[in-house]
Write a protein that holds these residues in place. Structure first.
Motif, PDB file in Angstrom:
ATOM      1  N   ALA A 172     -29.338  59.152  59.487  1.00 18.46           N
ATOM      2  CA  ALA A 172     -30.637  58.798  59.118  1.00 18.46           C
ATOM      3  C   ALA A 172     -30.525  57.571  58.308  1.00 18.46           C
ATOM      4  O   ALA A 172     -31.469  56.430  58.425  1.00 18.46           O
ATOM      5  N   THR A 173     -29.994  57.692  57.402  1.00 17.25           N
ATOM      6  CA  THR A 173     -29.747  56.424  56.271  1.00 17.25           C
ATOM      7  C   THR A 173     -29.282  55.290  56.895  1.00 17.25           C
ATOM      8  O   THR A 173     -29.560  54.154  56.690  1.00 17.25           O
ATOM      9  N   ASP A 174     -28.334  55.599  57.889  1.00 18.01           N
ATOM     10  CA  ASP A 174     -27.646  54.497  58.588  1.00 18.01           C
ATOM     11  C   ASP A 174     -28.706  53.656  59.577  1.00 18.01           C
ATOM     12  O   ASP A 174     -28.689  52.722  59.458  1.00 18.01           O
ATOM     13  N   LEU A 175     -29.488  54.597  60.251  1.00 22.71           N
ATOM     14  CA  LEU A 175     -30.454  54.031  60.982  1.00 22.71           C
ATOM     15  C   LEU A 175     -31.626  53.177  60.223  1.00 22.71           C
ATOM     16  O   LEU A 175     -31.804  51.960  60.576  1.00 22.71           O
ATOM     17  N   ASN A 176     -31.691  53.721  59.016  1.00 25.62           N
ATOM     18  CA  ASN A 176     -32.695  53.031  58.146  1.00 25.62           C
ATOM     19  C   ASN A 176     -32.244  51.526  57.638  1.00 25.62           C
ATOM     20  O   ASN A 176     -32.894  50.590  57.630  1.00 25.62           O
ATOM     21  N   LYS A 182     -32.741  44.480  60.481  1.00 25.46           N
ATOM     22  CA  LYS A 182     -33.095  43.835  61.428  1.00 25.46           C
ATOM     23  C   LYS A 182     -34.549  43.340  61.225  1.00 25.46           C
ATOM     24  O   LYS A 182     -34.962  42.172  61.454  1.00 25.46           O
ATOM     25  N   ALA A 183     -35.528  44.117  60.312  1.00 24.88           N
ATOM     26  CA  ALA A 183     -36.666  43.507  59.862  1.00 24.88           C
ATOM     27  C   ALA A 183     -36.578  42.320  58.913  1.00 24.88           C
ATOM     28  O   ALA A 183     -37.398  41.392  59.005  1.00 24.88           O
TER      29      ALA A 183
END
Length: 186
Positions: A172-176, A182-183
């Motif tokens: 989850a941390t990696d995805l965030n 990206k943002a």
């Protein structure tokens, strides 16, 4: 208090009286920035990253009474560990007294209950539930020639369970991080 005001020509006007202090002329220095809201992290100058300090968040009068070091995953994983609020509170009471790895915390049920506003019997039920979930193990302790003392509590089960759920939080941390990156590039 007599203060003379200056006229638009810059000459003193002795007739003008004011109780308010006169303003100093504006300097050519950088404008003063308003303080950040309470609780907001301080913004570092340039590329430096400011590391928040404990004393910036907690007053000395609070910290001098002591503090406990707890892994964040314990808080984040409360639902994954299927902990009800009171069970979680009992567990936090135990963890807050676990200072040395090989020395089990040994709070009495009465002490935990008093802190939580619960009866010792209710605390005992929560301890049994935590033991059944494999998070703690009670260890009987005895005083020399005086009988049983308060139980000690092994927390290796909790550590093991937190290690098991850690990969979920790492993903989850990696995805965030990727979403943030990206943002930031759009």
């Amino acid at each position: 208090m007599k203060i003379t005001a200056k006229t638009t020509s810059g000459k003193p006007n002795a007739a003008a009286k004011s109780s308010a202090p006169t303003e100093k002329p504006a300097s050519k220095a950088a404008p003063i920035k308003p303080p950040a809201p309470i609780g907001a992290p301080a913004k570092p100058e340039g590329d430096a990253v400011a590391k928040p300090k404990r004393k910036d968040r907690w007053p000395e009068s609070v910290m001098k009474l002591g503090y406990a070091q707890m892994p964040s995953i314990l808080f984040w994983g409360q639902n994954k560990l299927e902990l009800k609020p009171d069970e979680f509170n009992v567990l936090l009471q135990l963890v807050s007294h676990w200072w040395i790895k090989d020395q089990n915390p040994y709070l009495s049920k009465e002490t935990i209950g008093r802190r939580m506003g619960k009866s010792a019997r209710m605390v005992q039920r929560h301890l049994t539930t935590l033991e059944n979930k494999g998070l703690i193990k009670r260890v009987e302790r005895y005083k020399v020639h005086q009988g049983q003392d308060s139980n000690g509590y092994e927390l290796e089960g909790l550590v093991k369970k937190l290690k098991e759920i850690a990969p979920d939080f790492e993903k989850a941390t990696d995805l965030n991080k990727r979403r943030r990156a990206k943002a930031e590039t759009k």
